[in-house]
Design an enzyme around this catalytic site. Structure first.
Site, PDB file in Angstrom:
ATOM      1  N   HIS A 106      65.774  37.407-105.373  1.00 42.58           N
ATOM      2  CA  HIS A 106      66.666  36.834-106.380  1.00 42.58           C
ATOM      3  C   HIS A 106      66.085  36.936-107.799  1.00 42.58           C
ATOM      4  CE1 HIS A 106      64.438  32.873-105.309  1.00 42.58           C
ATOM      5  NE2 HIS A 106      63.897  33.389-106.400  1.00 42.58           N
TER       6      HIS A 106
ATOM      7  N   HIS B  26      64.534  26.301-109.248  1.00 52.02           N
ATOM      8  CA  HIS B  26      63.400  26.641-110.108  1.00 52.02           C
ATOM      9  C   HIS B  26      63.367  25.749-111.349  1.00 52.02           C
ATOM     10  CE1 HIS B  26      63.946  30.236-107.629  1.00 52.02           C
ATOM     11  NE2 HIS B  26      62.799  30.714-108.039  1.00 52.02           N
TER      12      HIS B  26
ATOM     13  N   HIS C 269      55.257  37.937-104.285  1.00 51.82           N
ATOM     14  CA  HIS C 269      55.129  37.966-105.741  1.00 51.82           C
ATOM     15  C   HIS C 269      54.362  36.749-106.238  1.00 51.82           C
ATOM     16  CE1 HIS C 269      58.892  35.622-105.289  1.00 51.82           C
ATOM     17  NE2 HIS C 269      58.963  35.352-106.579  1.00 51.82           N
TER      18      HIS C 269
ATOM     19  N   GLU D 158      58.501  31.702-101.182  1.00 54.65           N
ATOM     20  CA  GLU D 158      59.970  31.715-101.052  1.00 54.65           C
ATOM     21  C   GLU D 158      60.408  32.350 -99.729  1.00 54.65           C
ATOM     22  OE1 GLU D 158      61.194  31.897-105.792  1.00 54.65           O
ATOM     23  OE2 GLU D 158      61.196  33.749-104.630  1.00 54.65           O
TER      24      GLU D 158
END
Ligand code: DHB
Ligand code: FE
Length: 287
Positions: free
Chosen positions: A12, A59, A193, A240
């Site tokens: 995303h 977030h 990431h 995530e």
């Protein structure tokens, strides 16, 4: 009885929103990323879900460091998108499904998940971008949503085992829903990431590919990792992946991998996409 048509898991990265805004799908940087999505779009168009139950991460839009629910479930009639700081265009509001949301919440609480219930909730890029990738073209969304956020911002994070069990519990809720909706489960985020610190830019392709493989036939294998193992193997934001684990765990029984795509990098992220279908759906089609 409701039909669980399958699950889709997708990255995303906010830059996708910018690329969509500018129509960069054929740009050399973006083409290998966007090329992964048409098979998933075609599968969605065929599966015709009425509702998307979305495991994702907030977030800092609804929840910040001062008040951080481990798991929160939306129970609103409408969810608006707002900009949590990336400056990407906002998308049309999503219709909710409060009755199904409360059924999911009832099931989760009965299964001893002490979730936060949100009758007012905004949704950020982690929900809107996978939706925009799966239902391209803009305009009103063709599905209602049940958003479920998982804390990946402030430690202590939930464990992959807890994410797996959360997904199983949501799967039980969907299987026991008396409505006749067709339901798709989404899991967003990942894959490896890390956006900050000394390891900013960290990507672990072998680990990502191992996870994508395990998710098909042996998703429980991933529950032996702790949250901190995931930080080490997949990067601080690679945690995530837990939303992928939850989405996969929501599917009943064995699954068929319909589609998988992996491309490195998009921004700072190893971008992944998977589509799973319960074997029961395959058998029902054949009958
Ligand atoms: C990026 C990835 C994310 O998952 C996110 O939430 C924000 C930024 C990135 O790679 O730029
Ligand atoms: Fe993210």
């Amino acid at each position: 009885m409701a039909t669980i048509v399958g699950a889709v898991t997708s990255s995303h990265v906010p830059a996708i929103g910018r690329a969509l805004e500018k129509g960069l799908q054929q740009d050399p940087y973006w083409q290998p990323f966007f090329a992964g999505y048409p098979p998933a779009q075609r599968w969605i168009a065929q599966a015709k879900p009425d509702v998307a139950v979305v495991f994702y991460q907030d977030h800092g839009l609804n929840f910040f460091l001062d008040a951080m629910p481990t798991f929160a479930v939306g129970a609103a009639a409408e969810y608006r998108n707002a900009d949590e700081g990336w400056g990407i265009p906002t998308v049309a509001p999503f219709r909710g499904d409060p009755a199904l949301s409360w059924h999911v919440i009832e099931t989760l609480v009965a299964d001893e998940f002490d979730v936060t219930t949100c009758q007012r909730m905004l949704v950020d890029h982690a929900l809107t971008l996978p939706m925009a990738l799966l239902w391209p073209g803009g305009g009103a969304w063709p599905v209602r949503i049940v958003p479920i956020t998982m804390n990946h911002v402030q430690h202590p994070l939930p464990s992959p085992r807890r994410a797996y069990r959360l997904g199983q519990s949501v799967g039980r809720a969907l299987a026991s829903w008396p409505g006749d909706e067709r339901i798709v489960v989404l899991g967003t985020g990942g894959l490896s990431h890390q956006l900050d610190g000394r390891r900013a830019g960290f990507i672990n392709k072998p680990f990502d590919l191992m996870c994508m493989d395990a998710l098909v036939d042996e998703p429980e294998k991933l529950t032996r990792y702790s949250a901190l193992d995931l930080v080490r193997e997949a990067g601080a934001q690679g945690t995530e992946l837990m939303a992928w684990i939850a989405a996969r765990a929501a599917l009943p029984g064995r699954v068929r991998k319909v589609h998988a795509h992996y491309h490195v990098p998009v921004s700072n992220t190893a971008a992944g996409l998977m589509v799973f279908e319960p074997e029961s759906a395959v058998l029902a089609r054949a009958a």
